[in-house]
Structures are given as structure tokens and as C-alpha cells.
Scaffold this motif. Structure first.
Motif, PDB file in Angstrom:
ATOM      1  N   PRO A 226       0.809  -1.231   0.000  1.00 39.58           N
ATOM      2  CA  PRO A 226       0.000   0.000   0.000  1.00 39.58           C
ATOM      3  C   PRO A 226       0.838   1.274   0.000  1.00 39.58           C
ATOM      4  O   PRO A 226       0.394   2.301  -0.507  1.00 39.58           O
ATOM      5  CB  PRO A 226      -0.827  -0.131   1.290  1.00 39.58           C
ATOM      6  CG  PRO A 226      -0.933  -1.605   1.521  1.00 39.58           C
ATOM      7  CD  PRO A 226       0.404  -2.143   1.092  1.00 39.58           C
ATOM      8  N   PRO A 231      -2.951   4.984  -5.988  1.00 43.27           N
ATOM      9  CA  PRO A 231      -4.376   4.718  -5.772  1.00 43.27           C
ATOM     10  C   PRO A 231      -4.955   3.970  -6.980  1.00 43.27           C
ATOM     11  O   PRO A 231      -4.764   4.386  -8.125  1.00 43.27           O
ATOM     12  CB  PRO A 231      -4.974   6.122  -5.646  1.00 43.27           C
ATOM     13  CG  PRO A 231      -3.841   6.959  -5.137  1.00 43.27           C
ATOM     14  CD  PRO A 231      -2.622   6.413  -5.809  1.00 43.27           C
ATOM     15  N   ASN A 254      -3.937  -6.355   4.781  1.00 39.89           N
ATOM     16  CA  ASN A 254      -3.115  -5.180   4.471  1.00 39.89           C
ATOM     17  C   ASN A 254      -3.866  -4.130   3.661  1.00 39.89           C
ATOM     18  O   ASN A 254      -3.251  -3.228   3.077  1.00 39.89           O
ATOM     19  CB  ASN A 254      -1.841  -5.622   3.746  1.00 39.89           C
ATOM     20  CG  ASN A 254      -0.876  -6.334   4.669  1.00 39.89           C
ATOM     21  OD1 ASN A 254      -0.194  -5.709   5.472  1.00 39.89           O
ATOM     22  ND2 ASN A 254      -0.828  -7.672   4.570  1.00 39.89           N
ATOM     23  N   GLY A 255      -5.179  -4.231   3.633  1.00 43.42           N
ATOM     24  CA  GLY A 255      -5.994  -3.186   3.022  1.00 43.42           C
ATOM     25  C   GLY A 255      -6.138  -3.260   1.524  1.00 43.42           C
ATOM     26  O   GLY A 255      -6.604  -2.298   0.896  1.00 43.42           O
ATOM     27  N   LEU A 256      -5.763  -4.387   0.913  1.00 43.24           N
ATOM     28  CA  LEU A 256      -5.908  -4.549  -0.525  1.00 43.24           C
ATOM     29  C   LEU A 256      -7.196  -5.306  -0.833  1.00 43.24           C
ATOM     30  O   LEU A 256      -7.573  -6.222  -0.101  1.00 43.24           O
ATOM     31  CB  LEU A 256      -4.716  -5.309  -1.105  1.00 43.24           C
ATOM     32  CG  LEU A 256      -3.339  -4.660  -0.909  1.00 43.24           C
ATOM     33  CD1 LEU A 256      -2.241  -5.609  -1.375  1.00 43.24           C
ATOM     34  CD2 LEU A 256      -3.253  -3.329  -1.663  1.00 43.24           C
ATOM     35  N   THR A 274      -5.899  -4.923  -5.132  1.00 44.76           N
ATOM     36  CA  THR A 274      -6.030  -3.557  -5.629  1.00 44.76           C
ATOM     37  C   THR A 274      -6.091  -2.569  -4.467  1.00 44.76           C
ATOM     38  O   THR A 274      -6.843  -2.782  -3.506  1.00 44.76           O
ATOM     39  CB  THR A 274      -7.301  -3.410  -6.481  1.00 44.76           C
ATOM     40  OG1 THR A 274      -7.242  -4.349  -7.566  1.00 44.76           O
ATOM     41  CG2 THR A 274      -7.423  -2.007  -7.055  1.00 44.76           C
ATOM     42  N   LYS A 275      -5.308  -1.511  -4.576  1.00 42.55           N
ATOM     43  CA  LYS A 275      -5.348  -0.453  -3.567  1.00 42.55           C
ATOM     44  C   LYS A 275      -6.547   0.452  -3.850  1.00 42.55           C
ATOM     45  O   LYS A 275      -6.764   0.862  -4.988  1.00 42.55           O
ATOM     46  CB  LYS A 275      -4.061   0.359  -3.615  1.00 42.55           C
ATOM     47  CG  LYS A 275      -3.994   1.485  -2.581  1.00 42.55           C
ATOM     48  CD  LYS A 275      -2.662   2.221  -2.662  1.00 42.55           C
ATOM     49  CE  LYS A 275      -2.616   3.412  -1.714  1.00 42.55           C
ATOM     50  NZ  LYS A 275      -1.317   4.107  -1.755  1.00 42.55           N
TER      51      LYS A 275
END
Length: 281
Positions: A226, A231, A254-256, A274-275
């Protein structure tokens, strides 16, 4: 190249007392005896790659001794592109073509692309050939792999760095990578001994060993992704079908936003993370 044309390269050369087509036949027989399934094809490649009868003899000896064909002739075909492969370097597998296809579908002109754990640099080089005008970077911790990647990646207009994962990359790339491909090692440590000898003996262990559960490097790559992705940028990792659910958990942690792609034809599995886009204010 058919067998007759291949043998003509040494029609008038003396190689251990054999001439012309006899050379081809002897090589095929030696390769078959050594267990090479595609002996005829390999014989043609060896003959075409050898510069002299002495070279040919040495190359056949190395192949019969178990050295991967790609290491013997110095290259491999990957996604239709000839990729230089030095001795000891991880040889790109056919299944990894699926990873490249998934990455290519997400790559646009002007995209910043990074090939992490690049090995020979095959993934980045092919992506550059598929999509013109990308900004390409690659890195690997193995100095021998970096030397090999320099030949493939710089020829494609990219840059290669030596170091551990993201550490050697230019800091300016943070937050700007559009496509991050990472064919990281994912074989569990205890399973290394079950690999074919060509991989187990002749490829660097650092390119194979993924730790206790095979996911150690994936965790490290996903944890920092990230920070480096733009973005809407994408991280693509090849994994096994059995490991994919765990890879999805790692990405999510991890926020993906994860997505799993699988190819029955190539027996290949890729997890794409994907971020999220920045929220508009």
C-alpha cells in the motif's frame, strides 16, 4: 528447425568421430538415456546453440549430467520472447505466463511497472514488449539474478536494482506504482526436497523457499505494497491453488481488495490485490 537442418550445422565437423546426421542421432540417444522426455527437440536446440563441435560435446555432457536445458543453452522462450537465463538463475515456468497475462490486462501506456523478486527479469521484459511506453523497474536480492536481469530488463528500457524487495527501489516510486508483479518464492521449506532435481539442485534456493508455509515473502510484499502502489494500483502474486485463500487473507489484512484468477490450462493461480482509490473530498 527440423532435425535435418539442425544436423547440417555440423555436417563437416568432427565431434567424437561422428558426422552430420549421426551427431544428431547420438545426441538424441544420450539424452533419452538420461531421461530427457523431449530428446529430439533438445538435440536440435543444443546443436543450433553450439559454436563448435567441442562446445556441443560439453553442452550435451552438462545436459546429461542434469543441468537444466535453459542453463546449458543460455536462454528460454517465455511468452514468445527469448529471455537470457544464466546458470543458477530461476527458469521462468510456463504457468507464470498466466501472471503476465493478468498483469498485461491492467497495464496501460505510461504505467509504472515494478517486477519484484525479478530473477531473470522475464516478467518485466515481457510486459514492456506487450505494452509500449511503460516505466519499468525490477529488483532482486540475488546478485547473480540481478546480473542476468540487467541483460533482459535494460534491453527493454527498464532499470534493475539489487536488494531486499522494495529496499533498493527509488523512494520517488512510493505511491506511484500502477502494476506490481511479484513472482515470489512460495514453496514451503519442507517441500523443497520434493522438487525436481533441475530446480532443487540447479536453481538458487532463495528463488524457491517461501518459508514454513510458503507465504513468508508474500506477507512481506503485501505489507508494504500500500505504501508503494498508486491509488487504484494492483499487486499481482503467483501462488498455488491451495495457498490462494491464505494469500487473499494476507491481502485483505493489508488493506488490498483481493481477486483470485485461475487457469486450468496452465494450472496457474494468481491473486490480484487492488489499492483503493482515494476518497474524493
Amino acid at each position: 528447425m527440423d532435425s535435418r537442418k539442425a544436423s547440417l550445422s555440423f555436417e563437416k565437423a568432427n565431434c567424437g568421430g561422428f558426422h552430420g546426421g549421426a551427431i544428431y542421432t547420438i545426441i538424441v540417444n544420450r539424452l533419452r538415456a538420461a531421461g530427457c522426455v523431449f530428446a529430439e527437440d533438445e538435440a536440435q536446440l543444443l546443436i543450433s546453440a553450439a559454436r563448435t563441435p567441442k562446445d556441443l560435446t560439453a553442452m550435451v555432457d552438462r545436459r546429461v549430467a542434469g543441468l537444466p536445458l535453459e542453463h546449458v543453452i543460455g536462454w528460454t522462450k517465455f511468452c514468445g520472447l527469448r529471455i537470457a537465463v544464466d546458470p543458477g538463475i530461476f527458469v521462468p515456468r510456463n504457468r507464470t505466463e498466466f501472471l503476465v497475462r493478468q498483469a498485461a490486462a491492467l497495464t496501460r501506456p505510461g504505467s509504472v511497472v515494478v517486477d519484484l523478486c525479478c530473477g531473470s527479469g522475464a516478467l518485466g521484459a515481457v510486459l514492456a514488449a506487450m505494452q509500449e511506453r511503460i516505466e519499468l523497474y525490477a529488483s532482486d536480492i540475488d546478485p547473480a539474478a540481478v546480473r542476468c536481469a540487467l541483460r533482459n530488463v535494460t534491453a527493454a528500457g527498464g532499470y534493475v536494482y539489487e536488494g531486499d524487495l522494495y529496499e533498493p527501489l527509488p523512494v520517488i516510486l512510493q505511491g506511484h506504482i500502477d502494476v506490481l508483479v511479484a513472482n515470489v518464492p512460495y514453496v514451503p521449506t519442507e517441500a523443497i526436497g520434493l522438487l525436481p532435481p533441475e530446480a532443487r539442485i540447479h536453481e538458487a534456493r532463495v528463488a524457491l523457499d517461501g518459508g514454513t508455509d510458503g507465504l513468508d515473502i508474500q506477507r512481506r510484499v503485501a505489507a508494504e505494497a500500500p505504501l508503494w502502489l498508486a491509488p487504484g494500483g494492483h499487486l499481482l502474486i503467483e501462488t498455488s491453488e491451495q495457498q490462494a485463500p491464505h494469500t487473499v487473507e494476507i491481502f485483505t489484512h493489508n488493506g488490498l481488495i483481493p481477486q483470485v484468477a485461475h487457469s486450468e490450462e496452465l494450472d496457474a493461480t494468481v491473486v490480484i490485490g487492488t489499492k483503493m482509490q482515494n476518497k474524493s473530498t
